[in-house]
Write an enzyme that holds these catalytic residues in place. Structure first.
Site, mmCIF file in Angstrom:
data_model
loop_
_atom_site.group_PDB
_atom_site.id
_atom_site.type_symbol
_atom_site.label_atom_id
_atom_site.label_comp_id
_atom_site.label_asym_id
_atom_site.label_seq_id
_atom_site.Cartn_x
_atom_site.Cartn_y
_atom_site.Cartn_z
ATOM 1 N N HIS A 1 7.433 3.809 9.632
ATOM 2 C CA HIS A 1 7.054 2.988 10.790
ATOM 3 C C HIS A 1 5.717 3.472 11.337
ATOM 4 C CE1 HIS A 1 7.543 0.379 14.251
ATOM 5 N NE2 HIS A 1 7.145 1.395 15.004
ATOM 6 N N THR B 1 0.823 -1.215 0.000
ATOM 7 C CA THR B 1 0.000 0.000 0.000
ATOM 8 C C THR B 1 0.854 1.261 0.000
ATOM 9 O OG1 THR B 1 -0.202 -0.159 2.422
ATOM 10 C CG2 THR B 1 -1.996 -1.081 1.097
ATOM 11 N N ASN B 2 1.970 1.240 0.706
ATOM 12 C CA ASN B 2 2.858 2.408 0.686
ATOM 13 C C ASN B 2 3.578 2.523 -0.650
ATOM 14 O OD1 ASN B 2 2.713 3.915 3.225
ATOM 15 N ND2 ASN B 2 3.316 1.992 4.175
ATOM 16 N N LEU C 1 18.093 -7.027 7.412
ATOM 17 C CA LEU C 1 19.302 -6.661 6.677
ATOM 18 C C LEU C 1 20.383 -6.272 7.678
ATOM 19 C CD1 LEU C 1 17.657 -4.618 3.804
ATOM 20 C CD2 LEU C 1 18.700 -6.872 3.613
#
Length: 208
Positions: free
Chosen positions: A110, A13-14, A94
Site C-alpha cells: 500500500h 511495476t511491482n 475480494l
C-alpha cells in the site's frame, strides 16, 4: 520453493520488481507460478508473458457475487499450488472466503504509511494526493498481511519517503514506488519464503 500467485490490475511495476529480484537471485527460494489480472487490458499481463509466466484475466464482472468470484480465484490458485498470494496493485474486491482460504498467506503493498491515508477508496494516486493535501512531511509504503477489512492486516514492513516542497501527486507516487515499494515488497516476500514471519495478534515478529 515458494510458489507465488500475483494479483494485478494495472501496469505491473511491482510485479516487475518481484520478477527482477527472482531473476537476479535475491528471491532464490521463490517462483511466480501464475499472474491473475482483474482487467483484460492490464499491461502486467504482458510483463508476465514476456517472462514466460502463466497469466490469466479473471474479472469480477463475469461473476454474480463476490463469493463466486472468490471461489474462481481460490480454485485457480489451488490448481497452481500457490503458497503465497501477492496483491500488487489489485483493485477488484475480494471477500472473506478468499482471505480465509489463504489466511496469513496474502500480502499487499500500500502506498502510504498505514494507518495514514489507507482503507476503502485509498488506491492509485489518491493516497499521494491526500498526503500532499494534508501537508505531511513524510509518506512511504507499507507491506501487510491481508484481512477482510481494507489495509487493516498486520504490518510486515514499512519504509518512509520524505515529501519535497515541489512534489505533485505524480512525482510523489513515482518516488515512493522507486524508493520504497520496489524495495520492501520483495524484502517481505523473502522473509516469508524463509519462514521468518510470525503473526502475533496485530504484530508481525521477524525472526533472525
Amino acid at each position: 520453493m515458494l510458489r507465488i500467485g500475483v494479483l494485478v490490475s494495472g501496469g505491473g511495476t511491482n510485479l516487475q520488481a518481484i520478477i527482477d529480484k527472482i531473476e537476479n537471485g535475491y528471491l532464490d527460494k521463490c517462483s511466480i507460478v501464475t499472474v491473475v489480472s482483474g482487467k483484460h487490458d492490464a499491461y502486467a499481463l504482458q510483463r508476465a508473458t514476456k517472462h514466460g509466466i502463466p497469466s490469466i484475466c479473471i474479472s469480477s464482472k463475469d461473476y454474480a457475487s463476490i463469493d463466486e468470484y472468490d471461489t474462481a480465484i481460490i480454485e485457480h490458485f489451488k490448481e497452481y499450488q500457490v503458497g503465497l498470494v501477492v496483491m500488487a496493485g489489485f483493485l477488484s474486491i475480494l471477500g472473506e472466503k478468499f482471505t480465509m482460504a489463504f489466511q496469513n498467506k496474502i500480502i499487499n503493498i500500500h502506498p502510504s504509511l498505514i494507518p495514514a491515508f489507507c482503507g476503502k477508496g485509498y488506491y492509485g494516486i489518491i493516497p499521494h494526493r491526500r498526503a500532499l493535501e494534508y501537508g505531511v512531511r513524510v509518506s512511504g509504503a507499507t507491506v501487510h498481511f491481508v484481512e477482510r477489512e481494507a489495509d487493516a492486516g498486520p504490518i510486515i514492513l514499512q519504509k518512509a519517503v520524505s515529501i519535497e516542497q515541489e512534489d505533485t501527486p505524480e512525482t510523489l507516487q513515482k518516488r515512493i514506488m522507486e524508493e520504497a515499494e520496489w524495495d520492501i515488497l520483495p524484502a517481505a516476500i523473502k522473509l516469508f519464503s524463509e519462514n521468518r514471519l510470525v503473526v502475533e495478534g496485530r504484530r508481525v515478529r521477524i525472526l533472525p
